[in-house]
Design an enzyme around this catalytic site. Structure first.
Site, PDB file in Angstrom:
ATOM      1  N   LYS A 115     -17.390  18.052  -1.652  1.00  0.00           N
ATOM      2  CA  LYS A 115     -16.238  18.732  -2.078  1.00  0.00           C
ATOM      3  C   LYS A 115     -16.330  19.304  -3.151  1.00  0.00           C
ATOM      4  CE  LYS A 115     -11.320  18.279  -0.958  1.00  0.00           C
ATOM      5  NZ  LYS A 115     -10.125  17.249  -0.413  1.00  0.00           N
ATOM      6  N   GLU A 144       0.834   9.000   9.729  1.00  0.00           N
ATOM      7  CA  GLU A 144       2.178   8.749   9.421  1.00  0.00           C
ATOM      8  C   GLU A 144       2.653   7.845  10.136  1.00  0.00           C
ATOM      9  OE1 GLU A 144       0.477  11.409   9.394  1.00  0.00           O
ATOM     10  OE2 GLU A 144       0.754  12.349   7.267  1.00  0.00           O
ATOM     11  N   ARG A 183       6.148  13.284  12.238  1.00  0.00           N
ATOM     12  CA  ARG A 183       5.209  12.699  12.958  1.00  0.00           C
ATOM     13  C   ARG A 183       5.202  11.078  13.438  1.00  0.00           C
ATOM     14  NH1 ARG A 183      -0.870  14.556  12.378  1.00  0.00           N
ATOM     15  NH2 ARG A 183      -0.228  16.649  13.079  1.00  0.00           N
TER      16      ARG A 183
END
Ligand SMILES: Cc1ncc(C[n+]2csc(CCOP(=O)(O)OP(=O)(O)O)c2C)c(N)n1
Length: 669
Positions: free
Chosen positions: A300, A390, A418
Site C-alpha cells: 500500500k 458490521e 449493514r
C-alpha cells in the site's frame, strides 16, 4: 466515445498535472493496448506519477491506488473493458482505472462538488462496471454479471478485485461460497497488502500472512510440486493417483486451501508490482474456465516513501502535500480549531470507561476514523477492532451486553445499514442496552452518496426498545454518552456528524441529560425552529441574525427523535402557527416526520383545554427541512447543505418566505 455522461466543465486544465509522454496519448483502454508489452513498466511509472501529482495538489484516497498501479495497467491491457467487467471492491483504489478510462483530464476534479466521484460509478463511465463505496460487494456483483453473461451467451469476462481488508467482510464469503458452487467463470483478484485502513486484523489476515511470508511453507510446496511432476510423467493410472494426491496434499498444505475449499482454483501468491508477470498471468487465467482466485501481493502506498512508511495516515489525504517529502502544504493556521466530534467521543469513552469497568467498545475496521484508538490503547482487553464486519460488530455487542457489559458500538451511520437486522433481532427484541455511537451521521462530504449518513433516523425510528438522540454540541455529546452509559432499559443510538464540533469550553465532569427532553435555546414569537443534532448550529446563527433585525424566531434543540419531547411539542403547538424542523438526515421518515406523526394525531381542542389555552384548533403548519428524497452527490458538507437548502441561507430564506406569507394572510384577514 467520451464515457463520461455528465461532469464538470473541462475548459480549465490549469490544475491538471502534465501526464508523461505515454500517458498523454491514453484516453481509453484501447489506446493502452496499442503500446508494446515492453512499455508496460514505463506506463505504470507514469500512471503512478500522475496519481501522486494530482492527489498531492487536491487530496483524496492515496495509498490504495498507488498499490494497484501495475495491476490496473495489466488488467486493462489484457481484458476488454467495458465488454469485460472490471469490478473494484470499495473503489477507493480505482484512480488508475479512472485515469486510463478517459477521465485523466478531469481527474483534478476528483471528489469535488460536481466533479468526478472518488469511487467507480456507473453513471460516470461505461468502464465503471459496478458502483461501489462500501466493501465486500465485488464478488457478489461479479457472480451476478457472470451468470447474466452466461444466460446472454456473450462470453464476456468478469473480474473482481478485492482487498484483504474487504475480504474479511461476511458478504465476500457468502459470495465465494455461492460462486464456487455455481462454478461460473469469475476471476477474483485478492489484493493482499496486509492493510485495511488501519492494519488488517483477524484470522484470515494471519492465514494470508502465513502464505506470503512462510519460507518453509513455500519450500515444502515446491518440493511437493516437484514430486508430483515426476508422478505426472508416468502413465494414466499414475496420473490419476497423482492428481488425487495432489488435491489431498495441496488442500492440506499449500497456500489457498481455504479458497480451494470454496471451489475456487487458487493461483499465487504473485508479486503485484511486476507488471510483466501480472500481464502473463492474467493472459493465462483468461482462458481458464470456472471460478479462480489470483492472490496478488502488493504494498500500500507503493512508490511514495512516506505512504509506504505510514500506511494508515496515507490511506487518504485531505489537503495538498509536497510530492517529494509528503509534508503538508496547507497554510499553517493560528486559529485554534475545534476538536472533531470523533475525538470528543474517543476521549469521553476513555473517561467513562475509567469510571465504569463494565464499559467495552468495538469498531468494524474504523479504529482511526471513529477515534476508538485511545480506548484501544487505554483498555486493550475492553476495546476491539473486529474487521470489516458490521453485522458481526452489532451482534458481538449484543453478546457482551447479554453478559452484563455496557457495549459502546462505534459505527458509521452508512455502515450500520449493514447491521440493521442484527440491531432489530439481536439487540432491540432482546432489549439489550447496547449504545450505538453513530458516527458520520448526515452528509459526509467528498465520499458522497455511498457514505452519507442520511438514513439512520428513518431506519431506526421504527425499532422499539431504542432511544435515538443527537447532541447540539460536544458538551451534549459527552453528557449523552454518560446518560446512556447508566441506562440499562433499552438500546440507545447517539448520532453525530463527521468533523469539527463547536469549539466550546467543555466541563470536566459529566451530567445527565433527561431522557426524551428537549431544550429551549431561544424564545420567539414569529416562528419556531425545532432542530435535531449539531445542524442546529445553523439555527443558532440564523436566529441571531433575525434577532438583530428585531424579529424573534424561537429555537428548540429537541435532542431526542425518540422518545419525542411531546410536552415541548405541545407548548410549541399552542404558541406558533409555523414550525420548521431541521435535521441533517433524510426527511422521509426522519425527525421532522416524527413530529408530523405526532401532530397528526394531536387533539388540539383537548390540549388547549387541558393547558387552559385559548389557542386554536390546528397544530402549527410544519415545514420539514432535511435531505430530500433523492441521491445526494459529493461535495463539501457545506456545499451539500447549501445545495439542498438546509444551510444557513436556505434556512434564512425559508423563514423569510414564511414571514412574507404570514404578512399577506394577516393583511388580508
Ligand atoms: C462496509 C464497509 N465498511 C467499512 C468501510 C471503510 N473502508 C474503506 S476502505 C477500507 C479498508 C479496505 O481494506 P482493503 O480492502 O484491504 O483495501 P486497501 O485499502 O488495503 O487497498 C475500509 C475499512 C467500507 N468502505 N465499507
Amino acid at each position: 466515445m467520451d464515457p463520461i455522461n455528465h461532469m464538470v466543465d473541462n475548459s480549465s486544465l490549469e490544475y491538471t498535472p502534465t501526464p508523461g509522454p505515454l500517458l498523454k496519448n491514453i484516453q481509453s483502454p484501447a489506446d493502452l493496448k496499442k503500446l508494446p508489452k515492453t512499455q508496460l513498466r514505463e506506463i505504470s511509472d507514469e500512471l503512478r506519477q500522475f496519481i501522486i501529482d494530482t492527489v498531492s495538489m487536491h487530496g483524496g484516497h492515496f495509498g490504495a491506488s498507488l498499490g494497484v498501479v501495475e495491476l490496473t495497467v495489466a488488467l486493462h491491457y489484457v481484458y476488454n473493458s467495458p465488454q469485460d467487467s472490471i469490478i473494484w471492491d470499495v473503489g477507493h483504489q480505482a484512480y488508475g482505472h479512472k485515469i486510463l478510462t478517459g477521465r485523466r483530464d478531469k481527474f483534478y476534479s476528483n471528489r469535488t462538488y460536481k466533479g468526478l466521484s472518488g469511487f467507480p460509478k456507473r453513471s460516470e463511465s461505461v468502464h465503471d462496471a459496478f458502483g461501489v463505496g462500501h466493501s465486500s460487494t465485488s464478488i457478489s456483483a461479479a457472480l451476478g454479471m457472470a451468470v447474466a453473461n452466461d444466460l446472454n451467451g456473450t462470453g464476456d469476462k468478469v473480474v473482481a478485485i478485492i482487498g484483504d481488508g474487504a475480504m474479511t467482510g461476511g458478504q465476500a464469503f457468502e459470495a465465494l461460497n455461492n460462486a464456487g458452487f455455481m462454478n461460473k467463470d469469475v476471476l477474483v483478484i485478492l489484493n493482499d497488502n496486509n492493510m485495511s485502513i488501519d492494519p488488517n486484523v483477524g484470522a484470515l489476515n494471519e492465514y494470508l500472512a502465513d502464505i506470503t511470508s512462510s519460507k518453509t511453507f513455500n519450500r515444502v510446496r515446491d518440493e511437493i510440486y516437484d514430486l508430483l511432476g515426476h508422478f505426472k510423467s508416468a502413465g494414466e493410472t499414475m496420473r490419476r493417483i497423482a492428481s488425487k494426491l495432489e488435491s489431498a496434499i495441496t488442500a492440506a498444505v499449500t497456500p489457498g486451501s481455504l479458497f480451494r475449499s470454496f471451489g475456487f482454483k487458487y493461483y499465487g501468491p504473485v508479486d503485484g508490482h511486476d507488471v510483466d508477470s501480472l500481464r502473463k498471468t492474467l493472459e493465462d487465467l483468461k482462458s481458464i474456465k470456472g471460478p479462480k482466485l489470483l492472490h496478488v501481493v502488493t504494498v500500500k502506498g507503493k512508490g511514495f516513501a512516506p505512504a509506504e512508511r505510514e500506511q494508515t495516515k496515507w490511506h487518504a489525504q485531505s489537503s495538498p502535500f509536497d510530492k517529494i517529502t509528503g509534508k503538508s502544504l496547507s497554510a499553517p493556521t493560528i486559529k485554534i480549531t475545534a476538536p472533531k466530534y470523533q475525538d470528543v467521543f474517543g476521549e469521553a469513552l476513555v473517561q467513562l470507561a475509567q469510571k465504569n469497568e463494565q464499559i467495552v467498545s468495538m469498531t468494524p475496521a474504523m479504529p482511526s476514523g471513529s477515534s476508538l484508538l485511545p480506548m484501544m490503547h487505554a483498555f486493550p482487553d475492553r476495546a476491539f477492532d473486529v474487521g470489516i464486519a458490521e453485522q458481526h460488530a452489532v451482534t458481538f455487542a449484543a453478546g457482551l451486553a447479554a453478559q452484563g457489559k455496557k457495549a459502546f458500538c462505534a459505527i458509521y451511520s452508512t455502515f450500520l445499514q449493514r447491521g440493521f437486522d442484527q440491531l432489530v433481532h439481536d439487540v432491540a427484541i432482546q432489549q439489550l442496552p447496547v449504545v450505538f455511537c453513530i458516527d458520520r451521521a448526515g452528509v459526509v462530504g467528498a465520499d458522497g452518496p455511498t457514505h452519507h449518513g442520511a438514513y439512520d433516523i428513518s431506519y431506526l425510528r421504527a425499532v422499539p426498545n431504542l432511544i435515538i438522540s443527537s447532541p447540539l454540541n460536544e458538551q451534549d455529546l459527552r453528557d449523552m454518552m454518560f446518560t446512556a452509559s447508566e441506562y440499562n432499559e433499552a438500546a440507545w443510538a447517539i448520532r453525530y456528524p463527521r468533523g469539527a464540533s463547536t469549539g466550546m469550553i467543555l466541563r470536566d465532569n459529566f451530567e445527565k441529560i433527561a431522557i426524551g427532553k428537549g431544550k429551549k435555546i431561544r424564545d420567539g414569537e414569529a416562528i419556531a425552529l425545532a432542530t435535531f443534532g449539531p445542524i442546529g448550529k445553523y439555527a443558532v446563527e440564523v436566529c441571531k441574525a433575525y434577532a438583530a433585525k428585531g424579529i424573534q424566531v424561537a429555537h428548540y434543540d429537541m435532542r431526542y427523535a425518540k422518545p419525542l419531547d411531546t410536552q415541548l411539542l405541545n407548548e410549541i403547538a399552542l404558541k406558533f402557527d409555523h414550525l420548521i424542523t431541521l435535521e441533517d438526515a433524510a426527511v422521509v421518515g426522519g425527525f421532522g416526520s416524527a413530529v408530523a406523526e405526532y401532530y397528526a394525531t394531536l387533539d388540539m381542542d383537548s390540549l388547549a383545554e387541558t393547558l387552559s389555552s385559548e389557542n386554536k384548533n390546528y397544530p402549527p403548519r410544519l415545514h420539514m427541512m432535511g435531505l430530500p428524497d433523492r441521491i445526494i452527490e459529493h461535495g463539501t458538507q457545506r456545499e451539500l447543505h447549501d445545495e439542498v437548502g438546509i444551510g444557513p441561507d436556505g434556512l434564512q430564506k425559508k423563514i423569510a418566505s414564511i414571514l412574507a406569507q404570514k404578512k399577506i394572510s394577516e393583511f388580508s384577514s
